[in-house]
Scaffold this motif. Structure first.
Motif, mmCIF file in Angstrom:
data_model
loop_
_atom_site.group_PDB
_atom_site.id
_atom_site.type_symbol
_atom_site.label_atom_id
_atom_site.label_comp_id
_atom_site.label_asym_id
_atom_site.label_seq_id
_atom_site.Cartn_x
_atom_site.Cartn_y
_atom_site.Cartn_z
ATOM 1 N N GLN A 64 -37.779 -33.868 39.946
ATOM 2 C CA GLN A 64 -38.740 -33.330 40.903
ATOM 3 C C GLN A 64 -38.878 -34.249 42.115
ATOM 4 O OE1 GLN A 64 -40.440 -30.295 40.779
ATOM 5 N NE2 GLN A 64 -38.964 -29.932 39.145
ATOM 6 N N THR A 113 -35.995 -33.729 44.349
ATOM 7 C CA THR A 113 -36.137 -32.426 45.009
ATOM 8 C C THR A 113 -37.097 -32.502 46.186
ATOM 9 O OG1 THR A 113 -35.673 -31.240 42.944
ATOM 10 C CG2 THR A 113 -36.811 -30.020 44.679
ATOM 11 N N GLU A 170 -36.193 -31.798 50.154
ATOM 12 C CA GLU A 170 -36.910 -30.764 50.900
ATOM 13 C C GLU A 170 -37.531 -31.353 52.165
ATOM 14 O OE1 GLU A 170 -39.711 -29.155 48.168
ATOM 15 O OE2 GLU A 170 -38.244 -27.836 47.183
#
Length: 253
Positions: free
Chosen positions: A147, A150, A154
């Motif tokens: 996570q 990620t 992003e």
């Protein structure tokens, strides 16, 4: 018998009026809505229908309330589910990497320009140190690890788009190669001698200069990484996985 019939009929207009107004709220003249030809059996039928309609409306209201309560409980369970808690911890951890770093210290020590590339290099170093710590926490640590990466990419994509770069996909591919190359180099350095770690830091943060005095600054950065990794190791696993907010040691005192 006649008195009984009269007493009964006295209530007919009121009952029928209430029912008709419920069914036809736009009626203005109640006398038009009242039918004086209704017998006891027809009146009973209308009254029963009114009760059934009211009961149906009540059931629908209860079902709506139950649906809202069920939806609320479902959202509450999702919010406090193990994966959701880990995801929030990863987001807090990423915010700590982005917001709690003193960038000016790194610009000064490494003599980096204030550009997106410098931001990327500084944050990548701190995210890597978090990844090193998360590898020790089993499946939960692996999930937060994924996570965190990620969230980083992003954010990188958003910042590149905000800069007006047209070939975003190409830039991301190049940065992705650079990212995993640095991860490999830092992993090798942290598990071996300071010379290996210094070489990795030099290639990524000092490669723009060959000035001899930067050896002192490089030594300072190696010490910072070693101390920071040790500091992260001392953070309780529960805090790391359920909260994720951390502070960073100062590069310059």
């Amino acid at each position: 018998m006649a008195v009984s019939k009269v007493n009964y009929l006295r209530h007919v207009p009121l009952q029928v009026f209430r029912y008709r107004i419920y069914r036809c709220p736009s009626l203005r003249n109640p006398l038009v809505a009242v039918s004086t030809n209704l017998g006891p059996r027809r009146l009973c039928s209308h009254t029963t229908q009114a009760k059934e309609t009211a009961a149906t409306a009540t059931d629908n209201h209860d079902n709506t309330k139950e649906h809202k309560i069920g939806k609320f409980l479902n959202e509450l369970m999702k919010r406090f589910s193990p994966n959701r808690i880990l995801q929030r911890s990863a987001l807090n951890l990423y915010h700590s990497c982005v917001e709690n770093i003193n960038y000016e210290d790194f610009y000064k020590v490494c003599e980096l320009p204030r550009t997106f590339q410098s931001w990327f290099l500084i944050n990548q170093l701190h995210i890597w140190m978090c990844l090193v710590r998360l590898k020790q926490e089993g499946d939960d640590g692996k999930y937060v690890y994924q996570q965190l990466v990620t969230f980083f990419w992003e954010d990188v994509e958003t910042r590149i788009s905000a800069l007006g770069v047209t070939s975003t996909a190409m830039q991301l591919r190049e940065l992705l190669k650079e990212f995993y190359g640095m991860i490999f180099a830092y992993d090798e350095g942290i598990m071996s001698h300071d010379r290996i770690l210094a070489a990795a830091l030099w290639r990524n943060l000092f490669s723009h200069t060959t000035a001899r005095h930067h050896v002192v600054n490089l030594t300072m950065l190696v010490e910072y990484v070693r101390k920071q990794v040790k500091y992260l190791d001392e953070i309780e696993a529960e805090h790391l996985l359920k909260d994720g907010r951390i502070e960073w040691l100062a590069l310059l005192r």
